[in-house]
Design a protein around this motif. Sequence first.
Motif, PDB file in Angstrom:
ATOM      1  N   HIS A   1       0.849  -1.194   0.000  1.00 60.09           N
ATOM      2  CA  HIS A   1       0.000   0.000   0.000  1.00 60.09           C
ATOM      3  C   HIS A   1       0.885   1.245   0.000  1.00 60.09           C
ATOM      4  N   ASP A   2       0.396   2.353  -0.573  1.00 57.75           N
ATOM      5  CA  ASP A   2       1.220   3.558  -0.676  1.00 57.75           C
ATOM      6  C   ASP A   2       0.822   4.670   0.280  1.00 57.75           C
TER       7      ASP A   2
ATOM      8  N   SER B   1      -4.452  10.247 -10.266  1.00 54.19           N
ATOM      9  CA  SER B   1      -3.959  10.181  -8.901  1.00 54.19           C
ATOM     10  C   SER B   1      -2.944   9.058  -8.680  1.00 54.19           C
ATOM     11  N   GLU B   2      -3.127   8.295  -7.597  1.00 52.04           N
ATOM     12  CA  GLU B   2      -2.162   7.261  -7.234  1.00 52.04           C
ATOM     13  C   GLU B   2      -1.944   6.217  -8.317  1.00 52.04           C
ATOM     14  N   SER B   3      -2.956   5.944  -9.135  1.00 54.58           N
ATOM     15  CA  SER B   3      -2.801   4.919 -10.168  1.00 54.58           C
ATOM     16  C   SER B   3      -1.753   5.316 -11.206  1.00 54.58           C
ATOM     17  N   ASP B   4      -1.450   6.620 -11.300  1.00 55.06           N
ATOM     18  CA  ASP B   4      -0.399   7.099 -12.193  1.00 55.06           C
ATOM     19  C   ASP B   4       0.796   7.647 -11.428  1.00 55.06           C
TER      20      ASP B   4
ATOM     21  N   ARG C   1       3.035   7.797  -0.601  1.00 54.49           N
ATOM     22  CA  ARG C   1       4.247   7.478  -1.350  1.00 54.49           C
ATOM     23  C   ARG C   1       4.017   7.642  -2.854  1.00 54.49           C
ATOM     24  N   PHE C   2       4.987   8.259  -3.538  1.00 58.88           N
ATOM     25  CA  PHE C   2       4.913   8.402  -4.991  1.00 58.88           C
ATOM     26  C   PHE C   2       6.122   7.789  -5.699  1.00 58.88           C
ATOM     27  N   SER C   3       7.128   7.359  -4.918  1.00 57.40           N
ATOM     28  CA  SER C   3       8.294   6.705  -5.499  1.00 57.40           C
ATOM     29  C   SER C   3       8.898   5.776  -4.460  1.00 57.40           C
ATOM     30  N   ARG C   4       9.508   4.708  -4.930  1.00 59.07           N
ATOM     31  CA  ARG C   4      10.153   3.774  -4.009  1.00 59.07           C
ATOM     32  C   ARG C   4      11.637   4.061  -3.857  1.00 59.07           C
ATOM     33  N   ARG C   5      12.070   5.216  -4.329  1.00 60.70           N
ATOM     34  CA  ARG C   5      13.441   5.674  -4.124  1.00 60.70           C
ATOM     35  C   ARG C   5      13.415   7.152  -3.747  1.00 60.70           C
ATOM     36  N   ARG C   6      14.569   7.746  -3.521  1.00 63.55           N
ATOM     37  CA  ARG C   6      14.636   9.161  -3.183  1.00 63.55           C
ATOM     38  C   ARG C   6      14.318   9.978  -4.437  1.00 63.55           C
TER      39      ARG C   6
END
Length: 217
Positions: free
Chosen positions: A16-17, A101-104, A62-67
């Motif tokens: 989940h984000d 939104s979150e889907s993109d 969250r919008f990215s899994r990195r910095r």
Amino acid sequence: MAGIVIKPRTRILHGHDWVFSSEVLKIFGKPADGDIISLKDGKDHLIGSAIYNSKSQIVARRFSRRRQDLDLDFFKRRITQAAEYRTRRSIDPRLCRVVWSESDGLPGLIIDRYGDCFVMQTLTLAMDMRKDLIADALEDIFCRASASLAGADRLTDGASALQSFCIIERNDAPVRKAEGLELCTNVLRGNAPSRIEVEIEHVTFELDLLHGQKTGF
């Protein structure tokens, strides 16, 4: 970069984000509302970058899994990816929801396109603070070009400037209050028509993008 440490067994550790206020173990670095923050687990491992708002029950999205920062290049990349995906799915690029939104990967940002008109909602504080940057990205992607093709065709073939390009913000959705945001409707770029007509499956609809339901339809 300031951030938060997540409690064990929270939902973001399982895909989940969102991070809810009850799932925060501690806050470090004194982040301000609307900031980009680091998300870390209890072992100090980075699990992504997120937008932050202490006023919301969902304190981090969250919008990215990195910095990652929310700069112009990032918005252009994400919006381009979203538009190209819809083109691959044979969705009319000039009449569609370009960003959802979150889907993109853009939490709280909605962009609908009706021909040369784009209608935008920024439903999270971080996106609202950067709406001019988002408008710049839309203008760069869809409007500033030199070829004779139109709209999202530029994503693969290089497209033309739109003749009646405009961006409308329909930020009158009550859900904005949960982020501490006021309700408003404005024209951000260009001159918005009072009415436009769109055709879907051989049926013509007249739309009022400034006063119609949600983003105008």
